[in-house]
Enzyme design. Sequence first.
Site, PDB file in Angstrom:
ATOM      1  N   ASN A  10     -18.255  22.759  -9.431  1.00  0.00           N
ATOM      2  CA  ASN A  10     -17.398  21.850 -10.197  1.00  0.00           C
ATOM      3  C   ASN A  10     -16.890  20.808  -9.214  1.00  0.00           C
ATOM      4  O   ASN A  10     -16.019  21.107  -8.402  1.00  0.00           O
ATOM      5  CB  ASN A  10     -16.228  22.638 -10.813  1.00  0.00           C
ATOM      6  CG  ASN A  10     -15.198  21.734 -11.455  1.00  0.00           C
ATOM      7  OD1 ASN A  10     -15.461  20.563 -11.717  1.00  0.00           O
ATOM      8  ND2 ASN A  10     -14.014  22.275 -11.721  1.00  0.00           N
ATOM      9  N   TRP A  11     -17.461  19.616  -9.311  1.00  0.00           N
ATOM     10  CA  TRP A  11     -17.077  18.563  -8.346  1.00  0.00           C
ATOM     11  C   TRP A  11     -15.692  17.991  -8.646  1.00  0.00           C
ATOM     12  O   TRP A  11     -15.151  17.234  -7.870  1.00  0.00           O
ATOM     13  CB  TRP A  11     -18.111  17.441  -8.360  1.00  0.00           C
ATOM     14  CG  TRP A  11     -19.369  17.763  -7.588  1.00  0.00           C
ATOM     15  CD1 TRP A  11     -19.649  18.917  -6.907  1.00  0.00           C
ATOM     16  CD2 TRP A  11     -20.516  16.899  -7.408  1.00  0.00           C
ATOM     17  NE1 TRP A  11     -20.897  18.824  -6.315  1.00  0.00           N
ATOM     18  CE2 TRP A  11     -21.449  17.603  -6.604  1.00  0.00           C
ATOM     19  CE3 TRP A  11     -20.847  15.612  -7.838  1.00  0.00           C
ATOM     20  CZ2 TRP A  11     -22.683  17.045  -6.231  1.00  0.00           C
ATOM     21  CZ3 TRP A  11     -22.071  15.070  -7.476  1.00  0.00           C
ATOM     22  CH2 TRP A  11     -22.974  15.775  -6.678  1.00  0.00           C
ATOM     23  N   LYS A  12     -15.145  18.269  -9.821  1.00  0.00           N
ATOM     24  CA  LYS A  12     -13.862  17.686 -10.257  1.00  0.00           C
ATOM     25  C   LYS A  12     -13.945  16.156 -10.150  1.00  0.00           C
ATOM     26  O   LYS A  12     -15.012  15.607 -10.382  1.00  0.00           O
ATOM     27  CB  LYS A  12     -12.700  18.267  -9.434  1.00  0.00           C
ATOM     28  CG  LYS A  12     -12.752  19.794  -9.341  1.00  0.00           C
ATOM     29  CD  LYS A  12     -11.475  20.379  -8.858  1.00  0.00           C
ATOM     30  CE  LYS A  12     -11.649  21.862  -8.601  1.00  0.00           C
ATOM     31  NZ  LYS A  12     -10.403  22.575  -8.505  1.00  0.00           N
ATOM     32  N   HIS A  95     -11.021  24.144 -18.399  1.00  0.00           N
ATOM     33  CA  HIS A  95     -10.631  24.385 -17.004  1.00  0.00           C
ATOM     34  C   HIS A  95      -9.104  24.334 -16.904  1.00  0.00           C
ATOM     35  O   HIS A  95      -8.453  23.574 -17.624  1.00  0.00           O
ATOM     36  CB  HIS A  95     -11.265  23.313 -16.100  1.00  0.00           C
ATOM     37  CG  HIS A  95     -11.116  23.606 -14.645  1.00  0.00           C
ATOM     38  ND1 HIS A  95      -9.963  23.347 -13.954  1.00  0.00           N
ATOM     39  CD2 HIS A  95     -11.962  24.178 -13.767  1.00  0.00           C
ATOM     40  CE1 HIS A  95     -10.108  23.738 -12.696  1.00  0.00           C
ATOM     41  NE2 HIS A  95     -11.318  24.241 -12.554  1.00  0.00           N
ATOM     42  N   GLU A  97      -7.176  22.955 -14.927  1.00  0.00           N
ATOM     43  CA  GLU A  97      -6.599  21.621 -14.656  1.00  0.00           C
ATOM     44  C   GLU A  97      -6.509  20.816 -15.949  1.00  0.00           C
ATOM     45  O   GLU A  97      -5.578  20.032 -16.136  1.00  0.00           O
ATOM     46  CB  GLU A  97      -7.441  20.895 -13.598  1.00  0.00           C
ATOM     47  CG  GLU A  97      -7.208  21.502 -12.215  1.00  0.00           C
ATOM     48  CD  GLU A  97      -8.409  21.422 -11.284  1.00  0.00           C
ATOM     49  OE1 GLU A  97      -9.328  20.624 -11.526  1.00  0.00           O
ATOM     50  OE2 GLU A  97      -8.420  22.190 -10.296  1.00  0.00           O
ATOM     51  N   GLY A 171      -8.233  26.303  -5.853  1.00  0.00           N
ATOM     52  CA  GLY A 171      -7.906  25.264  -4.880  1.00  0.00           C
ATOM     53  C   GLY A 171      -6.787  25.650  -3.934  1.00  0.00           C
ATOM     54  O   GLY A 171      -6.244  24.793  -3.231  1.00  0.00           O
ATOM     55  N   GLY A 232     -15.322  25.241  -6.808  1.00  0.00           N
ATOM     56  CA  GLY A 232     -14.750  23.898  -6.704  1.00  0.00           C
ATOM     57  C   GLY A 232     -15.012  23.313  -5.331  1.00  0.00           C
ATOM     58  O   GLY A 232     -16.087  22.781  -5.051  1.00  0.00           O
ATOM     59  N   GLY A 233     -14.036  23.442  -4.443  1.00  0.00           N
ATOM     60  CA  GLY A 233     -14.094  22.825  -3.111  1.00  0.00           C
ATOM     61  C   GLY A 233     -15.400  23.045  -2.357  1.00  0.00           C
ATOM     62  O   GLY A 233     -15.974  22.102  -1.792  1.00  0.00           O
TER      63      GLY A 233
HETATM   64  C1  PEP Z   1     -12.576  25.348  -9.827  1.00  0.00           C
HETATM   65  O1  PEP Z   1     -12.256  24.181  -9.799  1.00  0.00           O
HETATM   66  O2  PEP Z   1     -13.059  25.824 -10.866  1.00  0.00           O
HETATM   67  C2  PEP Z   1     -12.383  26.160  -8.631  1.00  0.00           C
HETATM   68  C3  PEP Z   1     -12.637  27.447  -8.696  1.00  0.00           C
HETATM   69  O3  PEP Z   1     -11.946  25.517  -7.512  1.00  0.00           O
HETATM   70  P1  PEP Z   1     -11.885  26.120  -6.017  1.00  0.00           P
HETATM   71  O4  PEP Z   1     -13.208  26.800  -5.759  1.00  0.00           O
HETATM   72  O5  PEP Z   1     -11.690  24.918  -5.140  1.00  0.00           O
HETATM   73  O6  PEP Z   1     -10.753  27.078  -5.984  1.00  0.00           O
END
Ligand code: PEP
Length: 248
Positions: A10-12, A95, A97, A171, A232-233
């Site tokens: 997930n590049w956000k 999600h 967010e 995150g 994510g990251g």
């Molecule tokens: C996400 O955005 O779904 C996520 C799990 O982020 P991260 O891996 O950065 O915690």
Amino acid sequence: MSRKPFIAGNWKMNMNVESGKKLIKELIPLVKDANCDVALCVPAILIPEMVKAASGSNIKIGAENVHWAASGAFTGEISADMLKDYGVEYAIIGHSERRQYFGETDESVNKRTLAALNAGLTPIVCVGELLAERENGTTNDVLLKQLSVGLKGVEDVTKVVIAYEPVWAIGTGKTATDAQAQETIAFIRKTIGELFCPKCAEKIVIQYGGSMNAGNCKGLMAQPDIDGGLIGGASLKTDFAAIVNFDK
Ligand code: PEP
């Protein structure tokens, strides 16, 4: 019953055409022999270029959201058919967010999920508790509501991927322990069995998400109910390949 693991990024709201194409080109040879399904969910505006960049590889492209209507007066929104038109295969829905900053509710998650399925996209439906909910012992109640409302009316729940993402682990660098993630995902699987059917529970793919990285993925993926990860990251760099190759 064996389920094929599924690792999705997930590049956000990160990357641009140049950096996205570069990362995909670097990832292609690194993930080509993966024993799991692989996807990158990218910002909507990058979809056409990232679909081209990943074409011919085992990396599929997903969206980070999808609207529930097929078309109409919804300024700024993108429908499932529009995504499908551009070669998108997956859509993240609900999600945390989006729940936190954009008013997403279990009801809107449900409408988006039904629309995605109707258009032939695979929804990645995110569920997960807040830190306060884990601490006051209501995690399972929260998950039960998110699943029963979010998946209401779904005919074949095995066409949905569920991502269990404890909000306190997203995150933050704070991962759920292997045991915490396993216990909660086993509860989600049991709940799917009760809401739908026991066979559906055996078949449905359930990911863990929340600070998953190259270092902790092996332990999480070794858990019997964890079928993959939503990353994510760590999906913004070639580390993503190490997670995809968790079994090597
Ligand atoms: C996400 O955005 O779904 C996520 C799990 O982020 P991260 O891996 O950065 O915690």
